[in-house]
Design an enzyme around this catalytic site. Structure first.
Site, short mmCIF file in Angstrom:
data_model
loop_
_atom_site.label_atom_id
_atom_site.label_comp_id
_atom_site.label_asym_id
_atom_site.label_seq_id
_atom_site.Cartn_x
_atom_site.Cartn_y
_atom_site.Cartn_z
N LYS A 73 -3.12 -5.35 -1.22
CA LYS A 73 -3.07 -3.91 -0.93
C LYS A 73 -2.80 -3.16 -2.23
O LYS A 73 -1.75 -3.34 -2.85
CB LYS A 73 -1.97 -3.63 0.11
CG LYS A 73 -1.95 -2.18 0.59
CD LYS A 73 -1.11 -2.04 1.85
CE LYS A 73 -1.01 -0.59 2.29
NZ LYS A 73 -0.25 -0.41 3.53
N ASP A 99 4.91 4.49 11.75
CA ASP A 99 3.47 4.71 11.88
C ASP A 99 2.92 3.66 12.84
O ASP A 99 1.86 3.09 12.61
CB ASP A 99 2.78 4.64 10.52
CG ASP A 99 1.35 5.17 10.55
OD1 ASP A 99 0.99 5.84 11.53
OD2 ASP A 99 0.58 4.89 9.61
N VAL A 132 -7.58 -2.15 0.48
CA VAL A 132 -7.15 -3.53 0.76
C VAL A 132 -8.31 -4.48 0.49
O VAL A 132 -9.44 -4.25 0.94
CB VAL A 132 -6.66 -3.67 2.22
CG1 VAL A 132 -6.23 -5.10 2.51
CG2 VAL A 132 -5.53 -2.71 2.51
N ILE A 190 -11.64 -4.93 2.32
CA ILE A 190 -11.49 -4.92 3.78
C ILE A 190 -11.39 -3.50 4.29
O ILE A 190 -11.87 -3.17 5.36
CB ILE A 190 -10.20 -5.67 4.22
CG1 ILE A 190 -10.13 -7.05 3.61
CG2 ILE A 190 -10.13 -5.75 5.72
CD1 ILE A 190 -8.76 -7.69 3.78
N SER A 191 -10.70 -2.68 3.52
CA SER A 191 -10.45 -1.33 4.03
C SER A 191 -10.18 -0.37 2.88
O SER A 191 -9.54 -0.73 1.89
CB SER A 191 -9.24 -1.39 4.97
OG SER A 191 -8.49 -0.20 4.90
N THR A 192 -10.72 0.83 3.00
CA THR A 192 -10.33 1.87 2.04
C THR A 192 -9.71 2.98 2.83
O THR A 192 -10.33 3.52 3.75
CB THR A 192 -11.53 2.44 1.27
OG1 THR A 192 -12.54 2.78 2.21
CG2 THR A 192 -12.06 1.47 0.27
#
Ligand code: ADP
Ligand code: MN
Length: 511
Positions: free
Chosen positions: A284, A400, A262, A254-256
């Site tokens: 994750k 964050d 992830v 999904i995401s780097t």
């Protein structure tokens, strides 16, 4: 080896369970373009990676491992992983035999030299720290004293110079602290041990050569992280999750990001009755190369809980600590009823949680959705509410918080990415909160929510503090003064305060 992997043969069962198997559907939930545009920092990171390892883009873009990747190289990987398991079992057997032979005897023999896994690389979880309470470290002995800079102490006949054998020996012992953190020096540092120069120099030589060896090994690993998205140890962890049936399939990435990758996965069956695995999960993986975590120093460097300790922790453990922190923080949020991913399981640096989204499509970040003005207003009040809950009920500051870490799903806002969250009494906790407030206030004000508080009002509304400064500079100065008072209190009383509270102009504290 064959016995260790009964399901590793070809066939439909393997196809559907192997994490490297072809995914059922090929679509990935998020295009590379989305990943690239998320944040400037991430962009730079990708650029850097591209320059170093041109392959990485293809990996980030494609599913976990596509069908055509199942070739000899992945067999090799599998074999290596199984070998790793085998070696561990072999070593365990050695240890058992060692124990059997030695019994209660005062003299013992060691099979250490016959072990397959080099002690430097093994990461047994025996000595894992409980990060939540590392304030009082029962294992930390006082450092032995050494001679002061001028090279001698005492007067007249009782003078002791730095060439004194005892002093020198102690000094050598203390110098072992400078060896790489992975280098095992036992509990020698805490004892009144006197190392002769000869012994110390031999040890030093050994420590350096081990360090170089480890650096070479690490380089290799880092390479494989970039090329294959995850390193062999992580793959083994993921493989086991699928093999045990806990996860059905791992479909894609999904995401780097800089610090994590992830993945999406379909949940399987839980080994225990009382635990339900969500139908869709997000995995994750915290990157196991230390570099990415260097810039996180500020979250932990000044945290008194980690004083003296940070530099001593094994790098791998520092990364696991982030994963552990994320898990604990998510659990706190879950208990307070804040919409956030639900923790499924934590294994080392891999955190499995429920997936926010549907059918492999992750919920969009707040920055990526266009909400009606009504939804925008709703999202604002919900965010305000969550920030207050987070502060008061969870005793946490997100640290964050922005439209990048808020997802819009099922008509509400979900908070994610809380590994860096800290307690409000962290030395910079209030500054982090102020930054969060600024991000949130700006986002909703720009988004046309007329009711949105400005950053200073929001800060007071969330923290319950009553900082009256009407400009940013003075406001921040007051925040820092509060933090300083708390720090002084810690210094003087050896413990932190439970909460901040302020009464008009003179802040007081609640214990
Ligand atoms: P990072 O430190 O890399 O920003 P995040 O926890 O924010 O790590 O995760 C990166 C991205 O992965 C998020 O922006 C989100 O799109 C996606 N993501 C993370 N966790 C989940 C989840 N539980 N469900 C759906 N998507 C998720
Ligand atoms: Mn994030």
């Amino acid at each position: 080896v064959a016995a260790a992997a009964p399901e590793a043969g070809p066939g439909p069962a393997w196809q559907s369970k192997c994490p490297w198997g072809a995914p059922n559907t090929t679509s990935i939930s998020c295009s590379l373009a989305d990943v690239m545009s998320e944040q400037l920092a991430k962009e730079l990171q990708l650029e850097e990676e591209n320059a170093a390892f041109p392959e990485v883009v293809a990996v980030a873009e494609g599913p976990f491992i596509t069908g055509e990747n199942i070739d000899t190289s992945s067999d090799l990987m599998l074999a290596q992983m199984l070998q790793m398991e085998f070696d561990r079992e072999y070593d365990a057997q050695l240890r058992r035999e060692e124990k059997k032979i030695n019994g209660d005897s005062k003299v013992s023999i060691s099979f250490e030299n016959y072990r397959k896994v080099h002690p430097y690389d093994s990461d047994s979880s025996e000595d894992e720290v409980d990060w939540q309470d590392t304030r009082h470290d029962p294992y930390r002995a006082d450092k032995p004293t050494t001679t002061p800079r001028r090279g001698f102490i005492g007067k007249g006949k009782d003078i002791t110079t730095k060439h004194d054998e005892v002093v020198c020996g102690r000094k050598n012992t203390a110098r072992m602290e400078n060896f790489a953190p992975e280098f095992q020096v036992g509990d020698g540092i805490g004892m009144d041990l006197k190392l002769s120069n000869q012994v110390f120099n031999a040890l030093k030589q050994h420590a350096y050569s081990e360090e170089r060896r480890s650096a070479r090994l690490h380089e290799k690993k880092e390479h494989s992280t970039a090329e294959k998205a995850v390193d062999p140890k992580t793959r083994l962890l993921l493989y086991k999750m699928v093999n045990s049936g806990m996860l059905e399939t791992i479909t894609g990435c999904i995401s780097t990001g800089k610090e994590s990758v992830v993945f999406h996965a379909y949940g399987g069956k839980s080994a225990t009755e009382d635990k339900v695995i969500p139908p869709e999960c997000a995995i994750k993986v915290f990157k196991t190369t230390l570099n990415e975590f260097k810039n996180r120093d500020k979250y932990i460097k000044d945290d008194y809980r980690f004083k003296d300790r940070f530099s001593k922790l094994n790098p791998r453990k520092i990364i696991r600590m982030w994963a552990e922190k994320e898990m604990h923080n998510l659990t706190r949020m879950q208990n307070a009823g804040i919409p956030c991913p639900q923790v499924v399981i934590l294994k080392k640096h891999v955190l499995v949680m429920s997936f926010i989204g549907k059918d492999q499509i992750p919920a969009p970040k707040l920055k990526d959705v266009t909400l009606s003005s009504e939804d925008m207003k709703k999202a604002y009040y919900q965010t305000l509410n969550m920030m207050q809950q987070l502060y008061k009920e969870c005793n946490l500051v997100h640290a964050d918080l922005s439209e990048y870490n808020m997802l819009w799903h099922d008509g509400k806002v979900w908070l994610i990415d809380v590994s860096q969250s800290v307690e409000p009494t962290h030395p910079h906790g209030l500054e982090f909160l102020f930054r969060d407030c600024r991000n949130v206030a700006q986002f909703f004000q720009k988004g046309g929510v007329a009711e949105a508080l400005n950053e200073r009002e929001l800060f007071n509304a969330v923290s319950g503090l009553n900082i009256t400064a009407d400009n940013e500079v003075d406001f921040q100065a007051e925040i820092e003064a509060l933090e300083k008072m708390n720090e002084d209190h810690v210094q003087n009383h050896g413990k932190k305060l439970a909460t901040f509270s302020s009464d008009g102009d003179t802040p007081i504290y609640d214990e």
